[in-house]
Design a protein around this motif. Structure first.
Motif, PDB file in Angstrom:
ATOM      1  N   ALA A  54       0.857  -1.181   0.000  1.00 52.49           N
ATOM      2  CA  ALA A  54       0.000   0.000   0.000  1.00 52.49           C
ATOM      3  C   ALA A  54       0.893   1.231   0.000  1.00 52.49           C
ATOM      4  O   ALA A  54       1.462   1.590   1.031  1.00 52.49           O
ATOM      5  CB  ALA A  54      -0.913  -0.006   1.217  1.00 52.49           C
ATOM      6  N   VAL A  55       1.030   1.881  -1.152  1.00 48.92           N
ATOM      7  CA  VAL A  55       1.972   2.987  -1.265  1.00 48.92           C
ATOM      8  C   VAL A  55       1.334   4.340  -0.985  1.00 48.92           C
ATOM      9  O   VAL A  55       2.038   5.327  -0.779  1.00 48.92           O
ATOM     10  CB  VAL A  55       2.653   2.991  -2.644  1.00 48.92           C
ATOM     11  N   ASP A  56      -0.001   4.388  -1.014  1.00 45.33           N
ATOM     12  CA  ASP A  56      -0.696   5.627  -0.666  1.00 45.33           C
ATOM     13  C   ASP A  56      -2.018   5.272  -0.010  1.00 45.33           C
ATOM     14  O   ASP A  56      -2.965   4.878  -0.686  1.00 45.33           O
ATOM     15  CB  ASP A  56      -0.921   6.510  -1.896  1.00 45.33           C
ATOM     16  N   ASP A  57      -2.068   5.374   1.304  1.00 50.91           N
ATOM     17  CA  ASP A  57      -3.330   5.144   2.029  1.00 50.91           C
ATOM     18  C   ASP A  57      -3.688   6.372   2.851  1.00 50.91           C
ATOM     19  O   ASP A  57      -4.392   6.271   3.861  1.00 50.91           O
ATOM     20  CB  ASP A  57      -3.243   3.899   2.909  1.00 50.91           C
ATOM     21  N   SER A  58      -3.201   7.515   2.416  1.00 57.20           N
ATOM     22  CA  SER A  58      -3.383   8.739   3.191  1.00 57.20           C
ATOM     23  C   SER A  58      -4.846   9.163   3.306  1.00 57.20           C
ATOM     24  O   SER A  58      -5.218   9.884   4.219  1.00 57.20           O
ATOM     25  CB  SER A  58      -2.559   9.878   2.574  1.00 57.20           C
ATOM     26  N   GLN A  59      -5.688   8.743   2.354  1.00 58.65           N
ATOM     27  CA  GLN A  59      -7.100   9.124   2.379  1.00 58.65           C
ATOM     28  C   GLN A  59      -7.989   8.025   2.946  1.00 58.65           C
ATOM     29  O   GLN A  59      -9.214   8.157   2.942  1.00 58.65           O
ATOM     30  CB  GLN A  59      -7.567   9.479   0.955  1.00 58.65           C
ATOM     31  N   LEU A  60      -7.416   6.965   3.424  1.00 62.03           N
ATOM     32  CA  LEU A  60      -8.203   5.854   3.962  1.00 62.03           C
ATOM     33  C   LEU A  60      -8.503   6.117   5.439  1.00 62.03           C
ATOM     34  O   LEU A  60      -7.577   6.261   6.247  1.00 62.03           O
ATOM     35  CB  LEU A  60      -7.422   4.548   3.811  1.00 62.03           C
ATOM     36  N   PRO A  61      -9.789   6.163   5.822  1.00 65.41           N
ATOM     37  CA  PRO A  61     -10.133   6.365   7.241  1.00 65.41           C
ATOM     38  C   PRO A  61      -9.799   5.103   8.031  1.00 65.41           C
ATOM     39  O   PRO A  61     -10.603   4.176   8.112  1.00 65.41           O
ATOM     40  CB  PRO A  61     -11.647   6.640   7.208  1.00 65.41           C
ATOM     41  N   LYS A  62      -8.649   5.104   8.639  1.00 63.25           N
ATOM     42  CA  LYS A  62      -8.118   3.850   9.176  1.00 63.25           C
ATOM     43  C   LYS A  62      -8.800   3.390  10.452  1.00 63.25           C
ATOM     44  O   LYS A  62      -8.574   2.259  10.896  1.00 63.25           O
ATOM     45  CB  LYS A  62      -6.611   3.992   9.399  1.00 63.25           C
ATOM     46  N   ASP A  63      -9.648   4.238  11.030  1.00 59.54           N
ATOM     47  CA  ASP A  63     -10.350   3.786  12.222  1.00 59.54           C
ATOM     48  C   ASP A  63     -11.390   2.726  11.892  1.00 59.54           C
ATOM     49  O   ASP A  63     -11.701   1.858  12.719  1.00 59.54           O
ATOM     50  CB  ASP A  63     -11.012   4.973  12.932  1.00 59.54           C
ATOM     51  N   ARG A  64     -11.927   2.765  10.672  1.00 62.96           N
ATOM     52  CA  ARG A  64     -12.964   1.800  10.321  1.00 62.96           C
ATOM     53  C   ARG A  64     -12.715   1.081   8.999  1.00 62.96           C
ATOM     54  O   ARG A  64     -13.347   0.085   8.699  1.00 62.96           O
ATOM     55  CB  ARG A  64     -14.324   2.507  10.262  1.00 62.96           C
ATOM     56  N   PHE A  65     -11.829   1.587   8.191  1.00 68.22           N
ATOM     57  CA  PHE A  65     -11.556   1.002   6.876  1.00 68.22           C
ATOM     58  C   PHE A  65     -10.219   0.262   6.919  1.00 68.22           C
ATOM     59  O   PHE A  65      -9.252   0.730   7.531  1.00 68.22           O
ATOM     60  CB  PHE A  65     -11.474   2.083   5.798  1.00 68.22           C
TER      61      PHE A  65
END
Lengths: 113, 112
Positions: A54-65
């Motif tokens: 995963a080279v770009d996950d900056s826009q992924l809401p990591k609390d639930r996604f």
């Protein structure tokens, strides 16, 4: 040649339930993207993979996604727990390499009640 | 902050006439621009692109024009056909960040 395959095409769940979407990119494509598309909006990138990284996950809401692409081929995107605002179309796309033309799947339309 | 804007949500054109879809952007670092076409219940499909070092690219009935000084691009479809009725998204790409930024789309309806 098969295009980008996504399943399911439609999903209806109640809020607070988990949900998972699956994507199989075009064979040989190293880069895989997950996008979120809200009604009346353009696709917004959630995460980009190059092979299994995963080279770009900056826009992924990591609390639930969360997402994974364990063998660098197909990928799963999960939401847990789902919220009403997650209702949208989730698009998967792939390209031979980053910067090349992207090919999109048909998307999964999620409805959270 | 909407970096890529399509200010016309919809457009209707008579068959055989020219369709012009517009897109404005704010980030001068974009170095590649693309147009995608989307039919209902399908994913977007690539239509045509243009590098920031060019001002025009043509492919059959489709031509994209880029005005860098105005940060504006447009897609011309001529002649328009009923099968062109779809939602058109412009997108901008930055090779430094490898990010695609999409506009909100313009729904084109070509009237027979």
């Amino acid at each position: 040649e098969a295009g980008v395959v996504q399943s399911p095409r439609y999903k209806i769940i109640e809020k607070k339930q988990p949900v998972a979407f699956w994507c199989n990119p075009i064979s040989g494509h190293n880069t895989l993207y997950w996008y979120l598309q809200n009604l009346g909006q353009g696709p917004e990138l959630l995460i980009r993979y190059e092979n299994e990284e995963a080279v770009d996950d900056s826009q992924l809401p990591k609390d639930r996604f969360s997402a994974e692409r364990l063998k660098g081929v197909d990928s799963t995107l999960k939401i847990q727990p789902a919220e009403l605002g997650d209702s949208a179309v989730y698009l998967c796309a792939s390209s031979f390499h980053t910067g090349n033309e992207q090919f999109f799947g048909p998307g999964t339309r999620l409805t959270v009640l | 902050d909407q970096q890529v804007k399509q200010n016309s949500p919809s457009l209707s054109v008579q068959e055989g006439r020219i369709s012009i879809l517009n897109c404005d952007y704010t980030n001068s670092m974009f170095d590649y621009f693309l147009w995608y076409k989307k039919y209902p219940a399908e994913g977007p499909t690539f239509l045509i692109s243009i590098s920031s070092i060019k001002d025009k690219n043509e492919d059959g009935r489709f031509t994209v024009f880029l005005n860098k000084s105005a940060k504006h691009l447009s897609l011309h479809i001529v002649p328009s056909q009923p099968g062109d009725s779809a939602v058109y998204f412009c997108a901008a790409f930055t090779s430094g960040t490898y990010k695609y930024i999409f506009g909100t789309g313009t729904r084109l309806k070509v009237l027979a």
